[in-house]
Design a protein around this motif. Structure first.
Motif, short mmCIF file in Angstrom:
data_model
loop_
_atom_site.label_atom_id
_atom_site.label_comp_id
_atom_site.label_asym_id
_atom_site.label_seq_id
_atom_site.Cartn_x
_atom_site.Cartn_y
_atom_site.Cartn_z
N ARG A 70 0.83 -1.20 0.00
CA ARG A 70 0.00 0.00 0.00
C ARG A 70 0.88 1.26 0.00
N SER A 71 1.93 1.27 0.81
CA SER A 71 2.82 2.41 0.86
C SER A 71 3.52 2.64 -0.48
N ALA A 72 3.91 1.54 -1.10
CA ALA A 72 4.59 1.66 -2.39
C ALA A 72 3.66 2.22 -3.46
N LEU A 73 2.38 1.80 -3.42
CA LEU A 73 1.41 2.34 -4.37
C LEU A 73 1.25 3.85 -4.20
N LEU A 74 1.17 4.30 -2.97
CA LEU A 74 1.00 5.72 -2.71
C LEU A 74 2.25 6.50 -3.13
N GLU A 75 3.42 5.90 -2.90
CA GLU A 75 4.66 6.55 -3.32
C GLU A 75 4.70 6.68 -4.84
N PHE A 76 4.26 5.62 -5.51
CA PHE A 76 4.23 5.64 -6.97
C PHE A 76 3.29 6.73 -7.49
N LYS A 77 2.14 6.85 -6.82
CA LYS A 77 1.18 7.89 -7.22
C LYS A 77 1.81 9.26 -7.18
N CYS A 92 -8.18 10.51 -21.14
CA CYS A 92 -7.64 9.54 -20.21
C CYS A 92 -8.12 9.87 -18.81
N ARG A 93 -8.07 8.86 -17.95
CA ARG A 93 -8.59 9.03 -16.58
C ARG A 93 -7.54 8.52 -15.61
N PRO A 94 -7.01 9.39 -14.74
CA PRO A 94 -5.96 8.97 -13.81
C PRO A 94 -6.53 8.07 -12.72
N LYS A 95 -6.37 6.76 -12.90
CA LYS A 95 -6.95 5.82 -11.94
C LYS A 95 -6.37 6.01 -10.54
N ALA A 96 -5.08 6.38 -10.48
CA ALA A 96 -4.43 6.51 -9.18
C ALA A 96 -4.93 7.74 -8.40
N ALA A 97 -5.69 8.61 -9.05
CA ALA A 97 -6.18 9.80 -8.35
C ALA A 97 -7.09 9.44 -7.19
N SER A 98 -7.71 8.25 -7.26
CA SER A 98 -8.61 7.83 -6.19
C SER A 98 -7.90 7.12 -5.05
N TRP A 99 -6.58 6.93 -5.17
CA TRP A 99 -5.82 6.27 -4.10
C TRP A 99 -5.53 7.28 -3.00
N LYS A 100 -6.10 7.10 -1.83
CA LYS A 100 -5.95 8.08 -0.75
C LYS A 100 -5.47 7.42 0.54
N GLU A 102 -6.03 7.16 3.76
CA GLU A 102 -6.96 7.44 4.85
C GLU A 102 -6.48 6.78 6.15
N GLU A 103 -7.05 7.22 7.27
CA GLU A 103 -6.67 6.68 8.56
C GLU A 103 -7.16 5.25 8.71
N GLY A 104 -6.45 4.50 9.56
CA GLY A 104 -6.87 3.12 9.83
C GLY A 104 -6.42 2.19 8.72
N ASP A 105 -6.94 0.97 8.77
CA ASP A 105 -6.60 -0.03 7.77
C ASP A 105 -7.31 0.29 6.46
N VAL A 106 -6.56 0.48 5.42
CA VAL A 106 -7.11 0.76 4.10
C VAL A 106 -6.78 -0.41 3.18
N ASP A 107 -7.81 -0.99 2.61
CA ASP A 107 -7.61 -2.13 1.72
C ASP A 107 -7.31 -1.61 0.32
N CYS A 108 -6.03 -1.56 -0.05
CA CYS A 108 -5.67 -1.05 -1.37
C CYS A 108 -6.15 -1.96 -2.49
N CYS A 109 -6.57 -3.18 -2.15
CA CYS A 109 -7.09 -4.09 -3.17
C CYS A 109 -8.39 -3.57 -3.78
N SER A 110 -9.03 -2.63 -3.11
CA SER A 110 -10.27 -2.06 -3.63
C SER A 110 -10.04 -0.81 -4.47
N TRP A 111 -8.79 -0.38 -4.57
CA TRP A 111 -8.49 0.81 -5.34
C TRP A 111 -8.65 0.55 -6.84
N ASP A 112 -8.96 1.60 -7.56
CA ASP A 112 -9.16 1.53 -9.00
C ASP A 112 -7.87 1.09 -9.69
#
Length: 792
Positions: A70-77, A92-100, A102-112
């Protein structure tokens, strides 16, 4: 034909295609019981992910993604996704724009765009296609890489050659702020040499500019190859026939020459073959009938010349057959009726002859039947044909030698037509089957003998999908409702006998063409609401009144403004906007007075300006010389006066081909220095003949002949008479200064205009010797020096 496409349609088609490719790869991965699957699109993190399929264990709770991933994905964004997206107008649509974060456990598997293994929670796929990614990602140990539609531009980095495990590579549809994606150094041959495991290769729209490398056909595992619109040159390799596993081959929109090789018939597994929009010229080989698995065959926009081989009937799985825009001739073989699966048949713009075979009625799955611009002849009972083709949505029979018979009392067919092209089919009335066709997108009934009024049902608000309506060149007299409110976006009612006021178009109108009728009244105020209008052609009617003040600025898209041959009066509005797209302004043969509006200097794209045959009183508009594209300037038959001043510093009118200042009150000497500036007249043009015209973009993909081009036209005094050019060849050059008050001698500088074809100085006060250097004008076809004071 130009290589332009509707990007959204292409992206949707490619997205569907990628889903199919991914499914095939995923299935093969499970069937082969692979231990490592790297078919995901991965990215340049500071470390490399290794993804291993775990043995299946049932679990009622799906695991969350891992913290480090999850941290690596956010760094990549943060590092790679462009933040100023509004600066670029890309689809085009920046899919990573929805990666946020947020506090607590965030399931990055649900990200676009992020997909995880159901059992381990590890990220196994990152799909960033169509995501406005403006730089290529440093990748490693991948077997599946899809960066299509991510706005990449510039040279592909050489690091991509290190991905030797790649099975699938898709870099298609990239066009970023730096231009197209390029494959030069490394080139295509280098890439193919290093990526020897490729099964899928899609480089559509990349700039390659090379021949097809021979080592491409050494990749025996290839199943999918698309090099569409890559500016490829040379010939198609005969060794393509060795790619026995190939399912899809797309080499369209390139500059490939030569013949379609017999070896193409060896591709027995091939399902789609697209070689359209190249320069291929040969007979169609009979071996094409060996492609028994083929579902789509597109050889359109080439130079194939032959009869259609009877072996075409062997393609029993074929759904799409497009052979349009070639030189194919003869009659259709009877074997074409074996093609029971056929859904689209495109044979337009060829030389097919004879009668349209009745056996086409057996192709009951047909959705598209396009046979326009051939030499078919005879009568067709249209209702009889349509009762068999119940799935038909597009029917295009335009511009043959056909006579269509329709029953005025027949029941409306059950089809939902979208495209109907029946231009020049000897129709005398509106076909009854068109009633209640509320899904129509394009309707072309032009160049027939349809008389009477335009019916109410055609103008009904329920025709909400109608984009293009062409009823030009008929005998129509009026609209069957008042006021006449038009549906759709483009209209061509020109060359009829229509009377009454201008019909009211919707605000989203793009083309409004009603020339050569008997329409009356003024231009209504609704014209100011048409802010997407591209062509406004009201010429040769009986319209009158003042022009609306908004005329020069109501539409940013306006390219053609043609009001010639009416009774408009007053001054021309001085409201032409900066960066105007106007290429044609024709206000000739009216009653305009006053001066030429100075705001015309804002029309930097202006090619054609005709203000002839009015009552304009002004000096010569030398300031128009700053317009970089002005090709034709006609100020004939007004009351222009004074001398034509010589240019002081910068030359003007460098692109000018034709200037007509005849029948005015100009005085003084001929502008000798100006003749040195008119560079376009110095060239003896030997290029391929073209005509000055505004190309009207077609709607739909069935046929491109449904709405014609707008051709520039003019009348010019040449060879002792007024000659009308309904089309202006781009090689035509002329200087017509007759019937003025010019005096002095003919300057020798005029001899520099070696491309000049017409020179008319008749009826002035010129004197002295006729200069011998006029003999240098070897391209001259018409010379008139009469009614002056020359001596010999």
């Amino acid at each position: 034909m130009g290589k332009k496409f509707i990007r959204n349609d292409l992206l949707q088609a490619y997205q569907n295609l990628q889903l199919q490719k991914l499914t095939e790869i995923t299935n093969s991965a499970y069937l082969g019981n692979l231990k490592e699957v790297g078919f995901a699109i991965l990215f340049a993190f500071s470390f490399i992910f290794n993804f291993t399929f775990a043995n299946f264990t049932a679990s009622s709770v799906l695991p969350l993604c891992h913290d480090d991933e999850r941290s690596a994905l956010l760094e990549f964004k943060e590092r790679h996704i462009n933040r100023d997206l509004d600066a670029w107008k890309f689809d085009c649509r920046p899919k990573a724009a929805s990666w946020k974060p947020e506090e607590g456990d965030v399931d990055c598997c649900s990200w676009d765009g992020v997909h995880c293994d159901k059992n381990t929670g590890h990220v196994i796929k990152l799909d960033l296609s169509n995501s406005c990614l403006f730089e290529i990602i440093n990748l490693s140990r991948l077997s599946y890489l899809n960066l299509s539609g991510t706005s990449l531009s510039g040279q592909i980095l050489s690091e991509i050659l290190e991905l030797s495990n790649l099975v699938s590579l898709d870099l298609s549809l990239n066009d970023g702020p730096g231009g197209r994606l390029e494959l030069q150094k490394p080139n295509l041959a280098n890439l193919v040499e290093k990526l020897s495991n490729l099964e899928i290769l899609d480089l559509g729209d990349a700039f390659i500019r090379s021949t097809i490398p021979h080592n491409l056909t050494n990749l025996s595992s290839l199943t999918f190859v698309s090099l569409r619109n890559c500016e490829l040159e040379g010939r198609i390799l005969s060794s393509f026939g060795n790619l026995s596993k190939l399912l899809h081959l797309d080499l369209s929109l390139n500059e490939l020459r030569g013949e379609l090789l017999v070896s193409i018939g060896n591709l027995h597994s091939l399902k789609e073959l697209d070689l359209s929009a190249n320069i291929l010229s040969s007979e169609l080989p009979t071996s094409i009938g060996n492609l028994s698995s083929l579902k789509k065959l597109d050889l359109s926009q080439n130079r194939f010349f032959s009869e259609l081989p009877t072996s075409i009937g062997n393609l029993g799985s074929l759904k799409v057959l497009d052979l349009s825009r070639n030189g194919l001739f003869g009659e259709l073989p009877t074997s074409i009726q074996n093609l029971f699966s056929l859904e689209e048949l495109h044979l337009s713009f060829n030389k097919f002859s004879g009668q349209i075979p009745s056996s086409l009625r057996n192709l009951t799955q047909l959705i598209v039947l396009s046979l326009s611009q051939n030499s078919y002849r005879g009568m067709i009972e249209l209702d009889f044909l349509l009762t068999s083709l119940k799935n038909l949505e597009a029917l295009v029979l335009s511009s043959n030698r056909l006579s269509l018979l329709t029953k005025a009392t027949s029941n409306t067919t059950s089809q939902k037509f979208r495209y109907v092209g029946l231009r020049s089919c000897n129709l005398t009335e509106f076909p009854n089957f068109l009633k209640n066709q509320h899904h129509l997108v394009i309707l072309d009934l032009s160049a027939n003998r349809i008389h009477g009024k335009i019916p109410k049902w055609l103008l009904d608000p329920s025709m909400q999908y109608l984009n293009a309506l062409n009823l030009s060149h008929n005998l129509l007299t009026r609209f069957d409702q008042h006021p006449a409110v038009l549906p759709g976006k483009t209209f061509d009612f020109s060359s009829n006998n229509l009377q009454g006021p201008l019909p009211v178009p919707p605000p989203e109108t793009i083309l409004y063409l009603v020339s050569n009728n008997s329409l009356t009244g003024e231009i209504p105020s609704w014209i100011c609401n048409l802010n997407t209008l591209k062509n406004l052609v009201l010429s040769h009617n009986s319209l009158s009144g003042l022009l609306p003040q908004c005329l020069g600025n109501f539409s940013d898209e306006l390219a053609v403004l043609d009001l010639q041959g009416n009774n408009f009066f007053g001054t021309i509005p001085d409201t032409f906007i900066k960066e105007s797209r106007l290429g044609v302004i024709d206000l000739s043969h009216n009653l305009f007075q006053g001066r030429i509006p100075r705001s015309l200097v804002n029309c930097s794209k202006l090619e054609f300006l005709d203000l002839g045959n009015n009552q304009i009183s002004d000096t010569f508009p030398s300031w128009l010389g700053t317009l970089p594209n002005l090709n034709v300037l006609i100020l004939r038959s007004n009351t222009f006066y004074g001398i034509i001043k010589e240019p002081r510093t910068d030359c003007g009118f460098s692109k000018l081909h034709i200037i007509d200042l005849s029948n005015n009150r100009f005085t003084g000497k001929l502008p000798s220095k100006s003749f040195l500036c008119w560079d376009a007249m110095k060239i003896v043009n030997t290029t391929e003949l073209r005509y000055l015209q505004d190309v009207i973009p077609p709607y739909g993909q069935v046929s491109t002949d449904l709405i014609s081009t707008y051709d520039y036209s003019l009348t010019m005094n040449s060879k002792g008479r007024m000659m009308t050019y309904n089309k202006i060849p781009d090689i035509l050059t002329g200087i017509i200064l007759s019937s003025n008050r010019f005096d002095g001698v003919i300057p020798t500088s005029i001899a520099n205009l070696k491309g000049l074809q017409v020179l008319n100085l008749d009826n002035n006060n010129l004197q002295g010797h006729i200069p011998s250097c006029l003999g240098n004008l070897t391209n001259l076809e018409s010379l008139d020096l009469s009614n002056n004071r020359f001596f010999f």
